[in-house]
Design an enzyme around this catalytic site. Structure first.
Site, mmCIF file in Angstrom:
data_model
loop_
_atom_site.group_PDB
_atom_site.id
_atom_site.type_symbol
_atom_site.label_atom_id
_atom_site.label_comp_id
_atom_site.label_asym_id
_atom_site.label_seq_id
_atom_site.Cartn_x
_atom_site.Cartn_y
_atom_site.Cartn_z
ATOM 1 N N HIS A 194 4.715 -10.897 18.105
ATOM 2 C CA HIS A 194 5.066 -11.781 19.220
ATOM 3 C C HIS A 194 5.583 -11.024 20.426
ATOM 4 O O HIS A 194 5.476 -11.486 21.561
ATOM 5 C CB HIS A 194 6.003 -12.893 18.752
ATOM 6 C CG HIS A 194 5.261 -13.933 17.990
ATOM 7 N ND1 HIS A 194 5.271 -13.979 16.623
ATOM 8 C CD2 HIS A 194 4.408 -14.906 18.401
ATOM 9 C CE1 HIS A 194 4.478 -14.963 16.224
ATOM 10 N NE2 HIS A 194 3.948 -15.544 17.281
ATOM 11 N N ARG A 300 3.247 -22.294 23.146
ATOM 12 C CA ARG A 300 4.150 -21.880 22.055
ATOM 13 C C ARG A 300 5.558 -22.288 22.453
ATOM 14 O O ARG A 300 6.187 -21.617 23.275
ATOM 15 C CB ARG A 300 4.126 -20.362 21.908
ATOM 16 C CG ARG A 300 2.902 -19.775 21.259
ATOM 17 C CD ARG A 300 3.116 -18.296 21.041
ATOM 18 N NE ARG A 300 2.076 -17.703 20.253
ATOM 19 C CZ ARG A 300 0.969 -17.146 20.744
ATOM 20 N NH1 ARG A 300 0.766 -17.109 22.048
ATOM 21 N NH2 ARG A 300 0.084 -16.619 19.940
ATOM 22 N N ARG A 336 2.179 -27.017 20.755
ATOM 23 C CA ARG A 336 2.368 -26.716 19.340
ATOM 24 C C ARG A 336 3.823 -26.951 18.982
ATOM 25 O O ARG A 336 4.728 -26.479 19.685
ATOM 26 C CB ARG A 336 1.996 -25.266 19.062
ATOM 27 C CG ARG A 336 2.284 -24.920 17.607
ATOM 28 C CD ARG A 336 1.896 -23.530 17.261
ATOM 29 N NE ARG A 336 2.840 -22.565 17.785
ATOM 30 C CZ ARG A 336 2.680 -21.253 17.641
ATOM 31 N NH1 ARG A 336 1.600 -20.787 17.067
ATOM 32 N NH2 ARG A 336 3.577 -20.422 18.116
ATOM 33 N N GLU A 435 -4.356 -21.370 10.072
ATOM 34 C CA GLU A 435 -3.892 -19.983 10.112
ATOM 35 C C GLU A 435 -3.418 -19.495 8.749
ATOM 36 O O GLU A 435 -2.965 -18.374 8.598
ATOM 37 C CB GLU A 435 -2.803 -19.805 11.174
ATOM 38 C CG GLU A 435 -1.663 -20.791 11.107
ATOM 39 C CD GLU A 435 -0.663 -20.618 12.249
ATOM 40 O OE1 GLU A 435 -0.710 -19.604 12.963
ATOM 41 O OE2 GLU A 435 0.179 -21.513 12.421
ATOM 42 N N ASN A 458 -4.219 -14.750 14.429
ATOM 43 C CA ASN A 458 -3.192 -13.702 14.241
ATOM 44 C C ASN A 458 -2.611 -13.796 12.836
ATOM 45 O O ASN A 458 -2.459 -12.800 12.137
ATOM 46 C CB ASN A 458 -2.042 -13.876 15.239
ATOM 47 C CG ASN A 458 -2.526 -13.885 16.667
ATOM 48 O OD1 ASN A 458 -3.587 -13.357 16.936
ATOM 49 N ND2 ASN A 458 -1.764 -14.481 17.564
ATOM 50 N N ASP A 459 -2.287 -15.030 12.445
ATOM 51 C CA ASP A 459 -1.743 -15.220 11.102
ATOM 52 C C ASP A 459 -2.844 -15.262 10.063
ATOM 53 O O ASP A 459 -2.672 -14.749 8.968
ATOM 54 C CB ASP A 459 -0.913 -16.517 11.052
ATOM 55 C CG ASP A 459 0.461 -16.299 11.649
ATOM 56 O OD1 ASP A 459 1.093 -15.291 11.294
ATOM 57 O OD2 ASP A 459 0.888 -17.114 12.482
ATOM 58 N N ARG A 469 1.238 -8.454 10.430
ATOM 59 C CA ARG A 469 0.706 -8.293 11.784
ATOM 60 C C ARG A 469 1.586 -7.416 12.666
ATOM 61 O O ARG A 469 1.141 -6.931 13.705
ATOM 62 C CB ARG A 469 0.504 -9.667 12.433
ATOM 63 C CG ARG A 469 1.786 -10.460 12.585
ATOM 64 C CD ARG A 469 1.505 -11.933 12.872
ATOM 65 N NE ARG A 469 1.524 -12.232 14.281
ATOM 66 C CZ ARG A 469 1.456 -13.453 14.795
ATOM 67 N NH1 ARG A 469 1.325 -14.498 13.996
ATOM 68 N NH2 ARG A 469 1.484 -13.650 16.091
ATOM 69 N N CYS A 506 -7.067 -19.879 19.001
ATOM 70 C CA CYS A 506 -5.976 -19.605 19.938
ATOM 71 C C CYS A 506 -5.239 -18.321 19.576
ATOM 72 O O CYS A 506 -4.272 -17.956 20.229
ATOM 73 C CB CYS A 506 -5.018 -20.793 20.041
ATOM 74 S SG CYS A 506 -4.169 -21.143 18.509
HETATM 75 C C1 PEP Z 1 -1.829 -17.291 15.536
HETATM 76 O O1 PEP Z 1 -1.248 -17.119 14.468
HETATM 77 O O2 PEP Z 1 -2.973 -16.836 15.774
HETATM 78 C C2 PEP Z 1 -1.190 -18.032 16.622
HETATM 79 C C3 PEP Z 1 -1.847 -18.348 17.711
HETATM 80 O O3 PEP Z 1 0.122 -18.350 16.480
HETATM 81 P P1 PEP Z 1 1.306 -17.283 16.662
HETATM 82 O O4 PEP Z 1 0.686 -16.018 17.224
HETATM 83 O O5 PEP Z 1 2.300 -17.868 17.577
HETATM 84 O O6 PEP Z 1 1.787 -17.096 15.272
HETATM 85 MG MG MG Z 2 0.501 -18.272 14.040
#
Ligand code: PEP
Ligand code: MG
Length: 581
Positions: A194, A300, A336, A435, A458-459, A469, A506
């Site tokens: 993040h 977010r 979200r 995710e 990402n997750d 990550r 996303c």
């Molecule tokens: C993701 O996990 O891809 C996502 C968009 O949410 P975050 O990056 O906030 O976990």
């Molecule tokens: Mg996520």
């Protein structure tokens, strides 16, 4: 003349910037243990009482300041802090520890405070859990007073600098003023942590995974290249000249990209891809609109919670969501619900570290337990749905029961608002993030219950490959083009389309133009990415043929190697928009 030094890391936010280094060392958590002689115990206890006295004075000062500027309710937290400083049992325990273990006061205090916080945090009652966070806060303050240190935060930097740190937390980055922090480098972190996402959203160059950078002297002349991940200390004239040229050619490409603002994100053979922006703060909406985004694909909301010490109220949230929805009109904003946990820890909600925070009490799991916090947010979102077009999205859904409970709580909020005669959009669409691998695998079941899916890659990548990550040591395993990830994306898209709902991406894969051919080929309907990269993605979409992308994706789904899939997608990308690389 100092000699030039180069450090190679992972580029996470593009751009080139030169400036003075600011070595940021937030306070060490646990002060080292120092053995003392029995005869020195009284002296240590006297030091403890001095520090408690100083801490008490500082808290009263802070309390009065906050009360005058923000009001009595915001100042309440300091009253709770005062209670900790004046807690006779706790102080007695610390004194005993000093005498029994013959150790320094700061160590004894931390040990006792941690024990206290841990037992409070384990209690059911949210009131006591919050007290655990107070104890942590206050323990840090007392330790600093014992060590004779003052607090440092990024907000203390007064003139423009480039920040070098071991790590920056999302609450550190939430305080960044981009006129002051020109860029940053950290020793730890990954491309989709993040902290990295925040850097891209702030549009400041950043590099992570750089080793030994805290040895760089404070105030050194440095340059960071956020395209290639290079930190250069004491750059020579030749290096500066070379970077001057590079900046010039990048500026030319940026200019051409700006001209795409009003154009459509449609492939050469007519497939329209909705291109929307990810935002982290309400203020980001201006940049999103300027980038030519068709609305917001991911707001977010955590950062509203991370930038203050208290949780945002319904009114504060309503104001933020309404501002974004109104500014995005006629386009939609996907809000979200809260995703705290993982690497976004809130002092009140997560006072004690979990063993496995990414597999722990995170996102919807927090909300379904803390329905007070969840309902406050849902009511604010529903109310703001009259300010423009709002869609709502739940993060980290792992199964049907979780989704149904979230929807039931949403329904309760709707009923309350109807009862109170407060207007909201009855037709507001509700979607979920895909995710967690379990959600992708049962996407056919979930699709029947929602209006849309958004792939949080990402997750999804980290959970599918079991590769954290944010951990630079295993960054090579974190492979968005891993065949398993591709199959999960494909399953999700097929399930969505069979149920007649749309599916977006996303996660950061959406902003990576190397992968645009693959995503279009897999049948993604929407891409939501950071505003800074959005014009590049638009240029990519406009240059590609969806039919050729589908052939690429079909081949990729037959391929056994993530690196080969990546190379093939990159080859298509370079052939169509090579100047963007
Ligand atoms: C993701 O996990 O891809 C996502 C968009 O949410 P975050 O990056 O906030 O976990
Ligand atoms: Mg996520």
């Amino acid at each position: 003349m100092k000699s030039e030094q180069r450090f190679q890391g992972v580029a996470v936010s593009p751009g080139i910037v030169r400036g003075l280094a600011y070595i940021y060392r937030p306070d060490e958590e646990l002060p080292p243990r120092r053995s003392i002689k029995e005869a020195d115990a009284d002296g240590e206890i006297a030091r403890l009482h001095d520090a408690l006295g100083n801490t008490r004075r500082q808290i009263i000062e802070l309390h009065d300041k906050v009360k005058a500027s923000l009001g009595a309710s915001d100042a309440e937290i300091f009253e709770a802090h005062l209670m900790v400083v004046e807690d006779g049992v706790l102080i007695e325990e610390v004194q005993k520890t000093i005498r029994r273990d013959l150790c320094n006061a700061e160590h004894a205090f931390q040990i006792v405070a941690q024990r206290y916080a841990k037992s409070l945090a384990a209690l059911e009652d949210p009131y006591f859990r919050e007290r655990a966070a107070d104890i942590h806060d206050i323990a840090r303050r007392i330790t600093r007073n014992l060590l004779g240190k003052t607090t440092t935060t990024l907000a203390d930097i007064k003139s423009p600098h480039i920040v070098l740190a071991h790590n920056l937390s999302p609450s550190d980055t939430a305080q960044i003023d981009r006129n002051i922090v020109l860029g940053f480098c950290t020793e730890v972190g990954g491309k989709t942590s993040h902290t990295a996402i925040m850097a891209r959203s702030l549009n400041i160059p950043a590099i992570v995974g750089l080793h030994q950078i805290l040895a760089v002297e404070n105030g050194a002349d440095i340059l960071i290249d956020g395209y290639s991940g290079l930190l250069i200390v004491h750059p020579t004239d030749a290096t500066l000249f070379q970077y001057g040229e590079l900046q010039h050619s990048k500026a030319k490409v940026e200019q051409q990209l700006n001209e795409l603002r009003e154009t459509d994100s449609t492939t050469r053979d007519g497939t329209h891809i909705i291109l929307s922006a990810n935002i982290e703060q309400p203020g980001d909406i201006a940049q999103a609109a300027a980038s030519g985004a068709q609305g917001v694909g991911l707001f977010r909301t955590e950062f509203l919670y991370l930038s203050g010490t208290t949780l945002p109220t319904e009114e504060e949230q309503f104001a933020a969501y309404c501002q974004v929805a109104a500014a995005a009109r006629p386009h939609a904003v996907i809000i979200r619900t809260l995703d705290l946990g993982g690497d976004k820890l809130h002092a009140t909600l997560h006072p004690v570290a979990e063993e496995n925070p990414f597999l722990g009490w995170r996102a919807i799991r927090v909300c379904l337990e803390r329905t007070d916090i969840f309902k406050t947010q849902l009511r604010a979102i529903l109310r703001a749905s009259t300010c423009g077009s709002i869609k709502l999205m739940f993060p980290m859904i792992s199964g049907i029961a979780e989704l149904r409970t979230a929807k039931r709580i949403l329904e309760e909020c709707r009923a309350e608002l109807r009862e109170e005669k407060i207007p909201f959009d009855e037709k507001m669409e509700v979607g979920i993030m895909i995710e967690v691998p379990s959600a992708a695998i049962i996407a056919d079941l979930l699709a029947k219950e929602v209006d849309f899916f958004s792939l949080g890659t990402n997750d999804l990548v980290q959970y599918t490959i079991a590769a954290d990550r944010g951990n630079e040591h295993i960054a090579h395993l974190y492979e968005p083009t891993h065949p398993a990830v591709l199959r999960l994306i494909k399953m999700t898209v097929s399930a969505a389309h069979a149920a007649d709902i749309w599916v977006g991406v996303c996660g950061e894969m959406g902003g990576d133009i190397t992968l645009t051919p693959l995503l279009i080929g897999l049948g993604i309907d929407e891409i939501s990415c950071g505003s800074a990269v959005l014009p590049r993605v638009k240029r990519a979409v406009r240059s590609l043929d969806a039919a050729a992308c589908r052939r690429l994706a079909a081949d990729a789904l037959d391929c056994d190697s993530g690196s080969t899939i990546l190379a093939r997608s990159e080859a298509v990308a370079r052939a169509h928009y090579g100047e963007l690389f």
